[in-house]
Design an enzyme around this catalytic site. Sequence first.
Site, PDB file in Angstrom:
ATOM      1  N   HIS A 138       0.856  -1.191   0.000  1.00 39.58           N
ATOM      2  CA  HIS A 138       0.000   0.000   0.000  1.00 39.58           C
ATOM      3  C   HIS A 138       0.890   1.239   0.000  1.00 39.58           C
ATOM      4  O   HIS A 138       1.859   1.322   0.757  1.00 39.58           O
ATOM      5  CB  HIS A 138      -0.899  -0.006   1.243  1.00 39.58           C
ATOM      6  CG  HIS A 138      -1.686   1.261   1.441  1.00 39.58           C
ATOM      7  ND1 HIS A 138      -1.316   2.239   2.334  1.00 39.58           N
ATOM      8  CD2 HIS A 138      -2.820   1.707   0.837  1.00 39.58           C
ATOM      9  CE1 HIS A 138      -2.202   3.226   2.298  1.00 39.58           C
ATOM     10  NE2 HIS A 138      -3.113   2.931   1.394  1.00 39.58           N
ATOM     11  N   HIS A 184       1.817  11.141  -2.209  1.00 40.61           N
ATOM     12  CA  HIS A 184       0.552  10.983  -1.496  1.00 40.61           C
ATOM     13  C   HIS A 184      -0.139  12.341  -1.526  1.00 40.61           C
ATOM     14  O   HIS A 184       0.284  13.275  -0.864  1.00 40.61           O
ATOM     15  CB  HIS A 184       0.806  10.520  -0.065  1.00 40.61           C
ATOM     16  CG  HIS A 184      -0.405   9.963   0.595  1.00 40.61           C
ATOM     17  ND1 HIS A 184      -0.532   9.821   1.957  1.00 40.61           N
ATOM     18  CD2 HIS A 184      -1.572   9.505   0.071  1.00 40.61           C
ATOM     19  CE1 HIS A 184      -1.703   9.302   2.241  1.00 40.61           C
ATOM     20  NE2 HIS A 184      -2.350   9.098   1.117  1.00 40.61           N
TER      21      HIS A 184
END
Length: 607
Positions: A138, A184
């Site tokens: 992830h 991110h």
Amino acid sequence: MATSTYNCFCFTRKFKMGEVQPPDDVRRVFETYADGVGGGGGPTISAEGLRRFLVESQAEKGIGSAEVTALMDKLRGADGGGGKHYLEKIVKPSSSGFFSIEEFYHFLFSPDLNPPIKHQVHQDMTLPISHYYVFTGHNSYLTGNQLSSDCSDIPIIKALQRGVRVIELDMWPNSTKDNVDILHGRTLTSPVEIIKCLRSIKEYAFCASPYPLIITLEDHLTPNLQAKVAEMIKETFGDMLYIPGDEPMKEFPSPDDLKNRIIISTKPPKEYLESNEAKANGSRKSSNSNASAERILVEVVDEAGAKDLSDCKSEASNDKDEDESEEEEDDPKFGKDTANQYRKLITIQAGKPKGQLKDALRVDPTCVRRLSLSEQKLTKACTLHSADVIRFTQRNLLRVFPKGTRVRSSNYKPMLAWTHGAQMVAFNMQGHGKQLRLMQGFFKANGGCGYVRKPNFLMKMGENGEVFDPSVPLPVKQTLKVKVYMGDGWRMDFSKTHFDTYSPPDFYTKVGIEGVPADTLKMKTKVIEDDWIPVWDEEFSFPLTVPELALLRIEVKEYDISEKHDFGGQTCLPVSELRPGIRAVPLFDKKGTMYKSVRLLMHFKFV
């Protein structure tokens, strides 16, 4: 004038170094199979005696005289990495075809020659991918926490070297909006260029496993940048990129079919879906024309859209549905033909839950797909629709990802997902907590290739659609007996003052099972004081109702009466893979890197 006198005392620290002696069980086994006499008059084991020991006591199958002779030759030629330092002195027998007690013990205490699990792929790899758990990462590009750490290709390389088979990247336009960065989004993480990540993926994709690699991308790009990424993917991977046929996939390919190939999984481009819907259902209009996040090249992992509304408000900025993300106007060049080309890259069509959760779990007999759920959403689904989740995962893929509040890159408990058949249990690989150790241990199975076949009970269905019910108590299927004989190697891998400044360490071993709730149990040995080579010689029993999913956790601690106990090594092993008999168990540091010397001598027995 008075004269002062000063006395100086020097203390020499003495460390107890016990002699390495084989445990009584090892001596008894040696005496049982000894069939020769060495030059010094002591008993020895011939190649045939060793073969009988391996077959009868260690439950080895299909081992012949040639394999045994090779083991004996390898032992005598082994360097320190094979465990030679475990014997202060190796007494060689008079004949090269025989083992002395010292060499026999040396063989048993060598993880290279006598490991606790197999290092080869041994499961059937010809079934559809939905029949396997897949080692899944992830936000694979992050070096640390989820909010302010650097983005890099280094964590991707490390994950691939550990056998991870699913790599996730988040794509965003760069500052000038003419190229693509990986970061991110809506955080302080620093970006890395996508091409750097793709090139590293190509170089390391199959360094640890030949089985298919799945790339997942969360897409926040405009159509022209999506087209640019598509070209990058095709040019970078070339023949490594698997492109499926035009017809909808009724069953996923097998890992064996896709060896050394890179798989693309994504929501199909919006335009392509609309053209198909128009053909099938007339001129039905899309309910949302501003869904540019659905025009993607690789996989859209719509984590935000799958989060529960109960998540804390601090996540709000990162939990928007991707349809709400900032996008520019559609590029007129991005038409149906282009969308159709993008579609050809997709092996596994992905989607997010729409409408009721039960509806999202419906199985379509005409095609297969992938669904993503947050860890909270999974808990809800397993509580309310347990059977539907298991039925879905028998043909389709289910991906589970960490909730957004795990800003320190921690991980959730994976067992709920595994017991319901979820194949892609996505973990933050840069963390080093207990849950990641369980994940690393789970995927040591099947030779560490990153694909582990799901238990048969999760793939069975009755005439009326009945499937396995994890909530129903089960009888004990088998009992695992674990005996911890001794340990060694800390004196080679740690400084003499690492554990205690003035005395040798006081070690004890924690042994436990992680599995379904009925199987979970923790135990520990007594503390052995002041000894670098502790001998515990203790046995523990673990009744197991679902041994197929059980993990054996082992951790050595150094007892400290006044402070937190020091860490002395750990490992996690899949119970279903344990090899019976006396085995050498190597230990790892907190990050999952194996020590050069530290290991335990243990015995495993299934009843």
